[in-house]
Design an enzyme around this catalytic site. Structure first.
Site, PDB file in Angstrom:
ATOM      1  N   ASP A  12       0.697  -1.093   0.180  1.00 37.33           N
ATOM      2  CA  ASP A  12      -0.084  -0.145  -0.064  1.00 37.33           C
ATOM      3  C   ASP A  12       0.910   1.316  -0.141  1.00 37.33           C
ATOM      4  O   ASP A  12       0.376   2.460   0.562  1.00 37.33           O
ATOM      5  CB  ASP A  12      -0.979  -0.147   1.212  1.00 37.33           C
ATOM      6  CG  ASP A  12      -1.757  -1.323   1.147  1.00 37.33           C
ATOM      7  OD1 ASP A  12      -2.201  -1.670   0.159  1.00 37.33           O
ATOM      8  OD2 ASP A  12      -1.814  -1.705   2.232  1.00 37.33           O
ATOM      9  N   LYS A  15       1.842   1.932  -5.335  1.00 37.30           N
ATOM     10  CA  LYS A  15       2.715   1.450  -6.427  1.00 37.30           C
ATOM     11  C   LYS A  15       1.891   1.428  -7.714  1.00 37.30           C
ATOM     12  O   LYS A  15       2.110   1.745  -8.764  1.00 37.30           O
ATOM     13  CB  LYS A  15       3.054  -0.344  -6.129  1.00 37.30           C
ATOM     14  CG  LYS A  15       4.225  -0.377  -4.993  1.00 37.30           C
ATOM     15  CD  LYS A  15       4.527  -1.867  -4.738  1.00 37.30           C
ATOM     16  CE  LYS A  15       3.207  -2.621  -4.338  1.00 37.30           C
ATOM     17  NZ  LYS A  15       2.859  -2.430  -2.979  1.00 37.30           N
ATOM     18  N   GLY A  39      -4.472  -4.988  -3.434  1.00 33.79           N
ATOM     19  CA  GLY A  39      -5.296  -4.050  -3.773  1.00 33.79           C
ATOM     20  C   GLY A  39      -4.539  -2.947  -4.403  1.00 33.79           C
ATOM     21  O   GLY A  39      -4.019  -2.399  -3.658  1.00 33.79           O
ATOM     22  N   HIS A  40      -4.943  -2.594  -5.803  1.00 35.79           N
ATOM     23  CA  HIS A  40      -4.215  -1.416  -5.998  1.00 35.79           C
ATOM     24  C   HIS A  40      -5.390  -0.438  -6.643  1.00 35.79           C
ATOM     25  O   HIS A  40      -6.154  -0.977  -7.217  1.00 35.79           O
ATOM     26  CB  HIS A  40      -2.920  -1.632  -7.206  1.00 35.79           C
ATOM     27  CG  HIS A  40      -3.052  -2.845  -7.921  1.00 35.79           C
ATOM     28  ND1 HIS A  40      -2.529  -4.102  -7.581  1.00 35.79           N
ATOM     29  CD2 HIS A  40      -3.575  -3.066  -9.241  1.00 35.79           C
ATOM     30  CE1 HIS A  40      -2.812  -5.060  -8.423  1.00 35.79           C
ATOM     31  NE2 HIS A  40      -3.297  -4.302  -9.649  1.00 35.79           N
ATOM     32  N   GLN A 225       2.346  -6.186  -2.823  1.00 37.29           N
ATOM     33  CA  GLN A 225       2.879  -6.071  -1.268  1.00 37.29           C
ATOM     34  C   GLN A 225       4.206  -5.607  -1.221  1.00 37.29           C
ATOM     35  O   GLN A 225       4.213  -4.371  -1.813  1.00 37.29           O
ATOM     36  CB  GLN A 225       2.980  -7.371  -0.730  1.00 37.29           C
ATOM     37  CG  GLN A 225       1.551  -8.361  -0.725  1.00 37.29           C
ATOM     38  CD  GLN A 225       1.195  -8.912  -2.042  1.00 37.29           C
ATOM     39  OE1 GLN A 225       2.040  -9.776  -2.728  1.00 37.29           O
ATOM     40  NE2 GLN A 225      -0.106  -9.050  -2.216  1.00 37.29           N
TER      41      GLN A 225
HETATM   42  P1  IMP Z   1      -1.908 -12.880   2.378  1.00 36.98           P
HETATM   43  O1  IMP Z   1      -1.222 -12.482   1.336  1.00 36.98           O
HETATM   44  O2  IMP Z   1      -3.467 -12.711   2.286  1.00 36.98           O
HETATM   45  O3  IMP Z   1      -1.431 -14.471   2.720  1.00 36.98           O
HETATM   46  O4  IMP Z   1      -1.560 -12.268   3.823  1.00 36.98           O
HETATM   47  C1  IMP Z   1      -0.153 -12.103   4.430  1.00 36.98           C
HETATM   48  C2  IMP Z   1       0.050 -10.777   5.061  1.00 36.98           C
HETATM   49  O5  IMP Z   1       0.283 -10.039   4.128  1.00 36.98           O
HETATM   50  C3  IMP Z   1      -1.111 -10.314   5.641  1.00 36.98           C
HETATM   51  O6  IMP Z   1      -0.506  -9.371   6.940  1.00 36.98           O
HETATM   52  C4  IMP Z   1      -1.740  -9.378   4.916  1.00 36.98           C
HETATM   53  O7  IMP Z   1      -2.479  -8.282   5.581  1.00 36.98           O
HETATM   54  C5  IMP Z   1      -0.546  -8.764   4.124  1.00 36.98           C
HETATM   55  N1  IMP Z   1      -0.966  -8.202   2.846  1.00 36.98           N
HETATM   56  C6  IMP Z   1      -1.124  -9.232   1.696  1.00 36.98           C
HETATM   57  N2  IMP Z   1      -1.506  -8.418   0.469  1.00 36.98           N
HETATM   58  C7  IMP Z   1      -1.367  -7.271   0.845  1.00 36.98           C
HETATM   59  C8  IMP Z   1      -1.427  -5.834   0.229  1.00 36.98           C
HETATM   60  O8  IMP Z   1      -1.512  -5.758  -1.046  1.00 36.98           O
HETATM   61  N3  IMP Z   1      -1.257  -4.755   1.066  1.00 36.98           N
HETATM   62  C9  IMP Z   1      -0.899  -4.637   2.369  1.00 36.98           C
HETATM   63  N4  IMP Z   1      -0.796  -5.933   2.946  1.00 36.98           N
HETATM   64  C10 IMP Z   1      -1.138  -6.918   2.238  1.00 36.98           C
HETATM   65 MG    MG Z   2      -2.716  -2.438  -1.915  1.00 31.38          MG
END
Ligand code: IMP
Ligand code: MG
Length: 457
Positions: A12, A15, A39-40, A225
């Protein structure tokens, strides 16, 4: 040539907006890891697009590629494509045959495992990301290439689904539904395979990119991420299950590391910190119930008001999940770690407008870590274990705040148009990392950006 975009914090960082700006000169935009957990948000004129899987560049007509390092939920993929088409766009997306497929049971298992993990839960997006990568490493995954080959698909399902049923019912005590039924899954996923084939979406990613690069195309690698969520370099186990760092590009898109090294690697930095999920956060302000460790004991700690202010000004609520994000001051040890692991050649600092109006702005310059023996040590970069990170206290530096101004005018005027105090802050960050600033984000729109260097130029 190539440009790689990497999140330098916890996701977040904005990007999507950077990919949108620099992606204008890209012919191909490639995601190399992650799935629909990312999420973008891309703002185009008066329209806001929220995507979680389709590469941001696809909105502008650039070819979007989901590389073999991604995990693909076909339902999300087609939903997003259909939504974009309904809104009058004509996105072109290619998917690596080697990419793994997120199956409905992966999502169910992601949810029930998170519940079971209690303190070890990462606060995942429950999109089935971790369980899909587990099956990839366990060599029982289903790949995009299998969806277009029904016999292989059935064989794979017949092997894996009974295991998942047993896991759900015997280990987690969950009554398995059609999510764990071979025939149901076979029919649904074969249909996705047909659609992928009909639309000519499946590619050998490595070959596809090699020929585009040979043709002299500009290729952008869009990380999802961030560095501190990287399964190797992040705050394990509170991480995602892939490698967002630049090293992930080579294996996740099927290009040589030299392709990455020959181009720019741009770290995207948010001017403060945000975090969705659990685990320590040395520069955290306030706290969020259910995510901040020991929230109940401290009732979120001090600085609750400031945290709420930054959260609301910055719109710090999850794009995918809507969850309030934890916020904190910029963490320099985290950024030094990020710059080193990915080899940043430039940085983009976003959300400088969000901090405007504060009397003072702080950064965590270094950490004081208390060892198990009660000794203290000063650290300039993140320690390798999350337990050590949890024993780090940030040593803060205070900067003069900057006023809220007409940010569009600033964007038009360029670097010199930025308030003096903001420039002091940005210069500090750049000097500490020894990496030049390529752009500064001063608002959500693409026009609200001070662009200093264009990596494709
Ligand atoms: P997962 O990717 O759903 O397995 O989540 C693993 C960790 O990464 C968690 O703490 C999520 O909140 C974090 N996370 C996954 N994708 C994002 C993203 O796009 N933005 C922020 N945090 C993320
Ligand atoms: Mg995001």
């Amino acid at each position: 040539m190539s440009v790689t975009i990497v999140g330098s914090q916890l996701g977040d960082e904005g990007k999507g907006g950077v990919v949108d700006i620099y992606g204008e000169e890209a012919d191909v935009v490639v995601r190399y890891q992650g799935g629909d957990n990312a999420g973008h948000t891309v703002v185009l004129g008066d329209e806001t697009y929220k995507l979680s899987l389709v590469p941001s560049g696809a909105i502008r007509g650039t070819v979007g590629v989901l590389g073999n390092g991604c995990v693909i939920n076909p339902e999300t993929l087609f939903d997003e494509l259909d939504t974009l088409r309904d809104r009058g766009l004509d996105p072109t997306v290619r998917v690596a045959a080697r990419a793994h497929v997120i199956m409905p049971y992966h999502r169910v298992i992601d949810g029930i495992e998170e519940e079971a993990k209690a303190d070890l839960a990462a606060g995942t997006t429950k999109r089935g990301i971790g369980p899909t990568y587990e099956d990839k490493a366990g060599r029982r995954g289903i790949r995009i290439g299998d969806l277009v080959d029904p016999d292989v698909l059935r064989d794979r399902l017949e092997y894996v689904v009974p295991q998942k049923r047993a896991l759900a019912s015997d280990v987690f005590d969950v009554e398995p539904d059609e999510t764990f039924n071979v025939d149901h899954l076979y029919e649904t996923y074969r249909a996705y395979g047909e659609r992928l084939a009909d639309e000519g979406m499946v590619v050998n990613c490595a070959d596809f990119l090699a020929s585009r690069l040979d043709d002299g195309d500009n290729v952008m690698f869009e990380g999802a991420q961030g560095t501190a969520l990287d399964i190797d370099y992040g705050v394990y186990p509170y991480v995602t299950s892939s490698n967002p760092t630049a090293g992930g590009v080579a294996v996740g898109a099927g290009v040589s590391p030299a392709v990455v090294a020959d181009g720019d690697v741009i770290g995207i930095v948010k001017a403060y910190l945000s975090r969705v999920g659990t685990g320590p956060l040395p520069t955290e302000l306030g706290g969020v119930e259910g995510q901040t460790p020991d929230y109940d004991a401290n009732e979120g700690g001090d600085d609750e008001e400031l945290a709420t202010y930054i959260r609301d000004e910055g719109g710090e609520y999850g794009t995918v999940t809507g969850r309030p994000r934890r916020v904190g001051w910029l963490d320099m040890p985290m950024l030094r770690h990020a710059a080193r692991t990915s080899g940043f050649t430039g940085i983009v600092v976003n959300h400088v407008d969000t901090l405007a109006g504060l009397d003072e702005v702080k950064v965590g310059h270094s950490y004081t870590m208390t060892t198990r023996d009660g000794e203290t040590r000063t650290l300039e970069t993140m320690p390798p274990t999350t337990e050590q990170w949890g024993r780090c206290e940030a040593t803060l530096r205070t900067f003069e705040g900057w006023p809220d101004v007409d940010w569009q005018a600033v964007a038009d005027a360029g670097w010199d148009g930025l308030p003096d105090a903001a420039r002091t802050y940005l210069t500090y960050v750049s000097d500490e990392l020894d990496v030049p600033i390529y752009a500064v984000g001063v608002g959500p729109g693409r026009e609200e950006t001070v662009v200093l260097t264009d990596p494709f130029a």
